[in-house]
Design a protein around this motif. Structure first.
Motif, PDB file in Angstrom:
ATOM      1  N   HIS A  42       0.851  -1.190   0.000  1.00 40.62           N
ATOM      2  CA  HIS A  42       0.000   0.000   0.000  1.00 40.62           C
ATOM      3  C   HIS A  42       0.893   1.249   0.000  1.00 40.62           C
ATOM      4  N   SER A  43       0.502   2.241  -0.804  1.00 39.00           N
ATOM      5  CA  SER A  43       1.223   3.506  -0.866  1.00 39.00           C
ATOM      6  C   SER A  43       0.238   4.645  -0.623  1.00 39.00           C
ATOM      7  N   LEU A  44       0.704   5.675   0.078  1.00 38.67           N
ATOM      8  CA  LEU A  44      -0.124   6.833   0.397  1.00 38.67           C
ATOM      9  C   LEU A  44       0.416   8.048  -0.343  1.00 38.67           C
ATOM     10  N   SER A  45      -0.469   8.800  -1.022  1.00 33.60           N
ATOM     11  CA  SER A  45      -0.063   9.977  -1.793  1.00 33.60           C
ATOM     12  C   SER A  45      -0.897  11.182  -1.401  1.00 33.60           C
ATOM     13  N   LEU A  46      -0.243  12.349  -1.350  1.00 30.55           N
ATOM     14  CA  LEU A  46      -0.927  13.618  -1.071  1.00 30.55           C
ATOM     15  C   LEU A  46      -0.334  14.679  -1.977  1.00 30.55           C
ATOM     16  N   ARG A  47      -1.215  15.479  -2.591  1.00 31.05           N
ATOM     17  CA  ARG A  47      -0.780  16.603  -3.430  1.00 31.05           C
ATOM     18  C   ARG A  47      -1.771  17.739  -3.233  1.00 31.05           C
ATOM     19  N   MET A  48      -1.301  18.896  -2.742  1.00 30.80           N
ATOM     20  CA  MET A  48      -2.198  20.003  -2.471  1.00 30.80           C
ATOM     21  C   MET A  48      -1.484  21.331  -2.668  1.00 30.80           C
ATOM     22  N   LYS A  49      -2.281  22.383  -2.906  1.00 27.02           N
ATOM     23  CA  LYS A  49      -1.778  23.733  -3.089  1.00 27.02           C
ATOM     24  C   LYS A  49      -2.675  24.704  -2.343  1.00 27.02           C
ATOM     25  N   GLY A  50      -2.106  25.834  -1.971  1.00 24.05           N
ATOM     26  CA  GLY A  50      -2.889  26.890  -1.341  1.00 24.05           C
ATOM     27  C   GLY A  50      -2.333  28.249  -1.723  1.00 24.05           C
ATOM     28  N   ARG A  51      -3.215  29.254  -1.799  1.00 21.53           N
ATOM     29  CA  ARG A  51      -2.763  30.600  -2.149  1.00 21.53           C
ATOM     30  C   ARG A  51      -3.728  31.632  -1.569  1.00 21.53           C
ATOM     31  N   LYS A  52      -3.212  32.864  -1.457  1.00 17.72           N
ATOM     32  CA  LYS A  52      -4.005  33.974  -0.930  1.00 17.72           C
ATOM     33  C   LYS A  52      -3.717  35.191  -1.802  1.00 17.72           C
ATOM     34  N   ASN A  53      -4.747  35.913  -2.239  1.00 17.45           N
ATOM     35  CA  ASN A  53      -4.593  37.081  -3.108  1.00 17.45           C
ATOM     36  C   ASN A  53      -4.804  38.372  -2.313  1.00 17.45           C
ATOM     37  N   ILE A  54      -3.863  39.308  -2.465  1.00 18.75           N
ATOM     38  CA  ILE A  54      -3.942  40.609  -1.810  1.00 18.75           C
ATOM     39  C   ILE A  54      -3.822  41.687  -2.879  1.00 18.75           C
ATOM     40  N   ARG A  55      -4.778  42.609  -2.946  1.00 21.61           N
ATOM     41  CA  ARG A  55      -4.806  43.658  -3.966  1.00 21.61           C
ATOM     42  C   ARG A  55      -4.843  45.036  -3.309  1.00 21.61           C
ATOM     43  N   ASP A  56      -4.176  45.981  -3.959  1.00 25.92           N
ATOM     44  CA  ASP A  56      -4.147  47.342  -3.444  1.00 25.92           C
ATOM     45  C   ASP A  56      -4.017  48.303  -4.621  1.00 25.92           C
ATOM     46  N   SER A  57      -4.734  49.435  -4.577  1.00 28.01           N
ATOM     47  CA  SER A  57      -4.633  50.441  -5.632  1.00 28.01           C
ATOM     48  C   SER A  57      -5.064  51.791  -5.080  1.00 28.01           C
ATOM     49  N   ASN A  58      -4.882  52.828  -5.902  1.00 23.97           N
ATOM     50  CA  ASN A  58      -5.310  54.173  -5.513  1.00 23.97           C
ATOM     51  C   ASN A  58      -6.824  54.327  -5.542  1.00 23.97           C
ATOM     52  N   LEU A  59      -7.520  53.368  -6.181  1.00 22.79           N
ATOM     53  CA  LEU A  59      -8.966  53.479  -6.331  1.00 22.79           C
ATOM     54  C   LEU A  59      -9.735  52.830  -5.188  1.00 22.79           C
ATOM     55  N   HIS A  60      -9.094  51.944  -4.441  1.00 26.93           N
ATOM     56  CA  HIS A  60      -9.807  51.283  -3.347  1.00 26.93           C
ATOM     57  C   HIS A  60      -8.800  50.845  -2.290  1.00 26.93           C
ATOM     58  N   ASP A  61      -9.308  50.480  -1.135  1.00 19.80           N
ATOM     59  CA  ASP A  61      -8.455  50.036  -0.040  1.00 19.80           C
ATOM     60  C   ASP A  61      -7.920  48.636  -0.314  1.00 19.80           C
ATOM     61  N   ILE A  62      -6.999  48.238   0.516  1.00 17.34           N
ATOM     62  CA  ILE A  62      -6.425  46.893   0.379  1.00 17.34           C
ATOM     63  C   ILE A  62      -7.512  45.841   0.574  1.00 17.34           C
ATOM     64  N   SER A  63      -7.567  44.893  -0.343  1.00 15.15           N
ATOM     65  CA  SER A  63      -8.509  43.777  -0.211  1.00 15.15           C
ATOM     66  C   SER A  63      -7.715  42.483  -0.182  1.00 15.15           C
ATOM     67  N   SER A  64      -8.170  41.575   0.660  1.00 17.25           N
ATOM     68  CA  SER A  64      -7.452  40.310   0.832  1.00 17.25           C
ATOM     69  C   SER A  64      -8.448  39.167   0.807  1.00 17.25           C
ATOM     70  N   SER A  65      -8.166  38.173   0.012  1.00 18.42           N
ATOM     71  CA  SER A  65      -9.013  36.989  -0.040  1.00 18.42           C
ATOM     72  C   SER A  65      -8.613  36.032   1.078  1.00 18.42           C
ATOM     73  N   SER A  66      -9.491  35.111   1.390  1.00 18.98           N
ATOM     74  CA  SER A  66      -9.123  34.055   2.333  1.00 18.98           C
ATOM     75  C   SER A  66      -8.237  33.043   1.607  1.00 18.98           C
TER      76      SER A  66
END
Length: 423
Positions: free
Chosen positions: A61-85
């Motif tokens: 028996h063999s066990l395999s795991l493959r996963m990714k995670g990311r978070k997006n942070i945006r900022d501009s002169n038109l709006h405040d900083i926004s951050s995704s979960s």
């Protein structure tokens, strides 16, 4: 001495790999700084994890795991900083049983059925049984994970059965064929049913051929939407021929149509895009003396509902000097054209191993885009610096910085990637 059979060799190798742990953990930080008046900045921290434990305690028996995670942070002169979960996605989490002395094997968990490409992820189980040395039959079933969150969902059910033929000989040729009957069902109704066919042939390193296709089976509401019980929705084929080491030729063709499914079944026929899309590609590689390599490629794509086509071509020339330290020079040019625009791109890069553990590179390039409707030409160029450092046998570090300037572009990008390899 007696020569080991393939089965004995695989069994011995599996025994040697008992409880062997392998994989990689990567941490990445990406930043894009726009220097224009709007100052639209973007930051993305992310991680990647992949590991595998082979032949756990000799159980095959063999066990395999493959996963990714990311978070997006945006900022501009038109709006405040926004951050995704954090967006965490698990692409594989499975337990597999594969004993070379047994005709039976299985794979359970979050899997992609190995013999059927294009069906995507599935939370379920796949069984395979070796009927003969050359023939194998399998069956699988499960549900598709939620597309947005990667969590478990029972809304869409997938199932199928397949038969494979695999024949190789001592002369170096191999023929593989897979035929499968597949079904996807959503909320108790047919989403899609189709036949999948895949064929491949290879002879040593000189010739390889690949072909795959999908044939829709239209029943129930799908039959009402189509005039045919059976219709080809996806077909692709490729050929590689290398009569000598210094030359290889690559040819390819593919076509596809958008497929009716439960999500778009209510879209009016006049609005549903079922045009045939097809493309041809060809290319060749020349391996010249003194570590010089030259390649040229071209492709053309078209739609049955459109009189115009998209053309693209590219060429690449590289030289590697191994006499003192590994130095590589690379020049690349490309061109594309379609009914809306055309463009040219040229770049030159140089990379060198400064020490056995440290490498660095530089790249410069220029792009020209012309909008056909207004005859407007946009030009921008870039400079990119990168470095990679092997801290130890397991630890590595990679970084790059890129500055782009030109018409409508004034951006700095940089990224740091640190990783650890499990061995």
């Amino acid at each position: 001495p007696r020569v080991e059979t393939d089965t004995e060799l695989i069994a011995r190798t599996r025994k040697e790999l008992t409880n062997q742990f392998s994989g990689r953990l990567g941490l990445q930080y990406y930043s894009q700084d726009n220097l224009d008046e709007f100052d639209n900045d973007f930051i993305q921290p992310s991680y990647f994890l992949r590991f595998r434990i082979e032949n756990i305690y000799g159980s095959y028996h063999s066990l395999s795991l493959r996963m990714k995670g990311r978070k997006n942070i945006r900022d501009s002169n038109l709006h405040d900083i926004s951050s995704s979960s954090w967006n965490n996605r698990t692409y594989e989490l499975s337990i597999m049983f594969d004993n070379p002395n047994s005709n039976f094997s299985y794979n359970a968990g979050r899997i992609i059925p190995s013999q059927v490409s294009g069906l995507g992820l599935m939370d379920g189980i796949s069984f395979e049984y070796k009927l003969h040395e050359k023939y194998q039959i399998g069956i699988f079933g499960g549900t598709e994970p939620d597309y947005e969150t990667s969590s478990y969902s029972s809304e869409e059910v997938k199932s199928g059965i397949f038969l494979t033929f695999d024949n190789r000989n001592l002369q170096g040729s191999r023929i593989r064929t897979t035929g499968a009957l597949l079904g996807v069902y959503k909320a108790g109704e047919i989403d899609r049913e189709f036949v999948y066919i895949r064929n491949s042939y290879s002879y040593k390193s000189k010739t390889s051929f690949y072909q795959s296709g999908e044939i829709n089976i239209n029943r129930d509401w799908r039959r009402d939407k189509s005039n045919n019980t059976l219709e080809i929705s996806n077909f692709q084929t490729s050929l590689r021929w290398s009569p000598v080491r210094a030359f290889s030729l690559n040819l390819g063709y593919n076509n596809l149509r958008n497929v009716r499914n439960a999500d778009n079944r209510t879209v009016a026929d006049s609005l549903f895009d079922d045009a045939l899309r097809q493309g041809f590609r060809a290319g060749c590689i020349f391996r010249l003396p003194d570590n010089i390599r030259f390649s040229i490629n071209g492709n053309v794509r078209s739609r049955s509902s459109d009189n115009s086509s998209t053309y693209a071509t590219s060429s690449n020339l590289s030289y590697t000097d191994r006499r003192i330290s590994l130095i590589r020079f690379n020049g690349r040019g490309s061109y594309f054209s379609n009914k809306y625009s055309e463009g040219l791109q040229f770049s030159f890069s140089a990379n060198r191993n400064i020490t056995s553990d440290l490498g660095a590179g530089i790249e410069v390039g220029v792009r020209d885009y012309t909008l056909i409707s207004s005859s407007t030409t946009l030009r921008n160029n870039w400079l990119k610096l990168d470095a990679d450092y092997r801290i130890s046998r397991s630890l590595y570090l990679f970084t790059f910085f890129e500055a782009s300037r030109g018409d409508g572009v004034k951006t700095n990008r940089w990224m740091v990637d640190a990783g650890y390899r499990f061995r």
